[in-house]
Design a protein around this motif. Sequence first.
Motif, short mmCIF file in Angstrom:
data_model
loop_
_atom_site.label_atom_id
_atom_site.label_comp_id
_atom_site.label_asym_id
_atom_site.label_seq_id
_atom_site.Cartn_x
_atom_site.Cartn_y
_atom_site.Cartn_z
N SER A 77 9.02 0.88 2.61
CA SER A 77 9.32 0.08 1.55
C SER A 77 8.16 -0.69 1.40
O SER A 77 7.04 -1.05 1.69
CB SER A 77 9.74 -1.00 3.03
OG SER A 77 11.50 -0.44 2.82
N ASP A 78 8.20 -1.42 0.00
CA ASP A 78 7.52 -2.48 -1.18
C ASP A 78 7.13 -3.36 -0.46
O ASP A 78 8.80 -3.95 -0.45
CB ASP A 78 7.48 -2.20 -2.12
CG ASP A 78 6.87 -2.44 -3.09
OD1 ASP A 78 6.13 -3.47 -2.95
OD2 ASP A 78 7.00 -1.97 -4.26
N ASP A 81 8.73 -5.91 -3.65
CA ASP A 81 10.24 -6.32 -4.93
C ASP A 81 10.60 -5.30 -3.95
O ASP A 81 11.69 -4.23 -2.76
CB ASP A 81 9.64 -4.54 -5.45
CG ASP A 81 10.29 -4.01 -6.52
OD1 ASP A 81 11.80 -4.26 -6.25
OD2 ASP A 81 10.87 -3.06 -7.12
N ASP A 83 14.23 -4.01 -4.27
CA ASP A 83 14.58 -3.52 -4.42
C ASP A 83 14.06 -2.44 -4.36
O ASP A 83 14.94 -0.92 -4.04
CB ASP A 83 14.47 -3.11 -6.33
CG ASP A 83 15.60 -3.77 -7.10
OD1 ASP A 83 16.30 -4.13 -6.33
OD2 ASP A 83 15.48 -4.00 -8.33
N LEU A 84 12.84 -1.78 -4.10
CA LEU A 84 12.32 -1.17 -3.12
C LEU A 84 12.31 -1.36 -0.79
O LEU A 84 10.82 -0.48 -0.79
CB LEU A 84 11.28 -0.33 -3.41
CG LEU A 84 11.52 -0.04 -4.61
CD1 LEU A 84 9.95 0.06 -5.51
CD2 LEU A 84 11.58 1.31 -5.08
N SER A 86 14.17 -1.54 2.45
CA SER A 86 15.43 -1.35 3.26
C SER A 86 15.47 -3.45 3.76
O SER A 86 14.83 -3.91 3.57
CB SER A 86 14.61 -0.36 4.61
OG SER A 86 13.32 -1.40 5.06
N ASN A 146 11.12 8.01 -0.88
CA ASN A 146 11.49 6.89 -1.92
C ASN A 146 9.63 6.13 -2.13
O ASN A 146 8.71 6.21 -1.12
CB ASN A 146 11.31 5.57 -1.09
CG ASN A 146 11.98 4.70 -1.51
OD1 ASN A 146 12.47 3.96 -2.62
ND2 ASN A 146 11.93 3.37 -0.92
N ARG A 147 10.15 5.95 -3.39
CA ARG A 147 8.40 5.61 -4.29
C ARG A 147 7.51 6.81 -4.20
O ARG A 147 6.13 6.52 -4.20
CB ARG A 147 7.58 4.65 -3.37
CG ARG A 147 8.52 3.19 -2.86
CD ARG A 147 8.18 2.27 -2.79
NE ARG A 147 6.69 1.92 -3.57
CZ ARG A 147 5.98 0.95 -2.49
NH1 ARG A 147 5.96 0.85 -1.31
NH2 ARG A 147 4.83 0.87 -3.18
N GLY A 173 18.46 4.63 -7.37
CA GLY A 173 17.46 4.26 -6.69
C GLY A 173 17.98 3.67 -5.35
O GLY A 173 17.03 3.36 -4.71
N TRP A 174 18.97 4.39 -4.74
CA TRP A 174 19.99 4.47 -3.95
C TRP A 174 20.19 5.75 -3.11
O TRP A 174 20.39 6.42 -3.84
CB TRP A 174 20.92 2.79 -3.74
CG TRP A 174 19.71 1.79 -4.55
CD1 TRP A 174 20.23 1.00 -5.35
CD2 TRP A 174 19.73 0.97 -2.83
NE1 TRP A 174 19.23 0.08 -5.05
CE2 TRP A 174 18.71 -0.33 -4.22
CE3 TRP A 174 19.94 1.04 -1.44
CZ2 TRP A 174 18.71 -1.51 -2.92
CZ3 TRP A 174 19.00 0.16 -1.00
CH2 TRP A 174 18.18 -0.81 -1.76
N PRO A 187 16.75 2.05 -0.37
CA PRO A 187 16.26 2.72 -1.73
C PRO A 187 15.99 3.87 -1.26
O PRO A 187 15.22 4.18 0.03
CB PRO A 187 14.69 1.71 -1.59
CG PRO A 187 14.85 1.52 -0.29
CD PRO A 187 15.70 1.20 0.85
N ARG A 189 13.78 5.51 -4.44
CA ARG A 189 13.66 5.59 -6.15
C ARG A 189 12.33 6.78 -5.86
O ARG A 189 11.26 6.34 -5.56
CB ARG A 189 13.49 4.05 -6.27
CG ARG A 189 13.02 4.49 -8.02
CD ARG A 189 12.58 3.58 -8.82
NE ARG A 189 13.68 2.32 -8.62
CZ ARG A 189 13.80 0.69 -8.89
NH1 ARG A 189 12.38 0.36 -9.51
NH2 ARG A 189 14.72 -0.28 -8.05
#
Length: 359
Positions: A77-78, A81, A83-84, A86, A146-147, A173-174, A187, A189
């Motif tokens: 997880s970001d 952000d 959107d990124l 959990s 993710n990422r 992205g999900w 997320p 992405r």
Amino acid sequence: MTATLQAPPKTRRLIFPFTAIVGQEEMKLALILNVIDPKIGGVMIMGDRGTGKSTTIRALADLLPEIEVVADDPFNSDPYDPDLMSDRVREQLEKQIPLQIVKKKVPMVDLPLGATEDRVCGTIDIEKALSEGVKAFEPGLLAKANRGILYVDEVNLLDDHLVDVLLDSAASGWNTVEREGISIRHPARFVLVGSGNPEEGELRPQLLDRFGLHAEIHTVKEPALRVQIVEQRSEFDSNPQKFCEKYQPEQEALQEKIINAQKLLPQVEIDYDLRIKISEVCSALDVDGLRGDIVTNRAAKALAAFEGRTTVTVDDIRRVITLALRHRLRKDPLESIESGYKVEKAFSRVFGLEVLQEN
């Protein structure tokens, strides 16, 4: 007195440096553009066996700068952000619980050919959910990716249903997992990279169209280059540490260039006239849908940013349009003309370059 053993200074397995890879410019450019703008939609690499596809993709992941992630979070997880993130991290933020942030390498996930849907998407433990009333979720490969970069070798041999799942996650992205009325999403992405050998079968056109760019690679024919590649490989194998140190300045320069391009990308503009001409090329080639137009625009902007410019030029479009369109053309079994050549010809006609060459 017993001597204490010192741990080796670098325990991480060394990867062949991206800047040391000879040739295959088309594949390298397609990968770099996707890293600058992941919304391009990934890259499909088709070519002969033993042309360094896997080596190049691993080298790119190793080259990328470290990312900040929330500690002990299975979804990378970001911390900044939404959107990124959990759901658990988002809840922590809402409750104003401070997040522990750590840095880690960009994840590079290999998807094995025999992977099941549960292994890819993750599973929900129904018994635990019913007995304890908690959503017990075991994350899959999409959570890990993710990422990062998700690499599927021999994607043309992968089950079509799994390819669909991967492409849906890459586009939205999900990733959503549903079982017995319980639904969990997280997320996902990532840059999706598929590779394959055309001799082992083509990917269905509707799946191929979902990949942003399509790079074709061929075995290097020039004897001098072949010798250079073989010598580099043996030099790396005999002393990886020394070989990597030799290329370190180039690696750092390219890494810096990619970081700057990511920052510059939002400011890059493409003239209306050029956008019209891109759509004219797509129309002339009878490309279905608008994905070709969108990807060409995005890739041209990413290339301009990579070269430190905020305005897209005709040359930027020329360099990316074949990558963006060659796999979207309708296949005619009786036609011998290579699809890349058809794209170049249509581009030259629409942009008026044929006239310039004749004069």
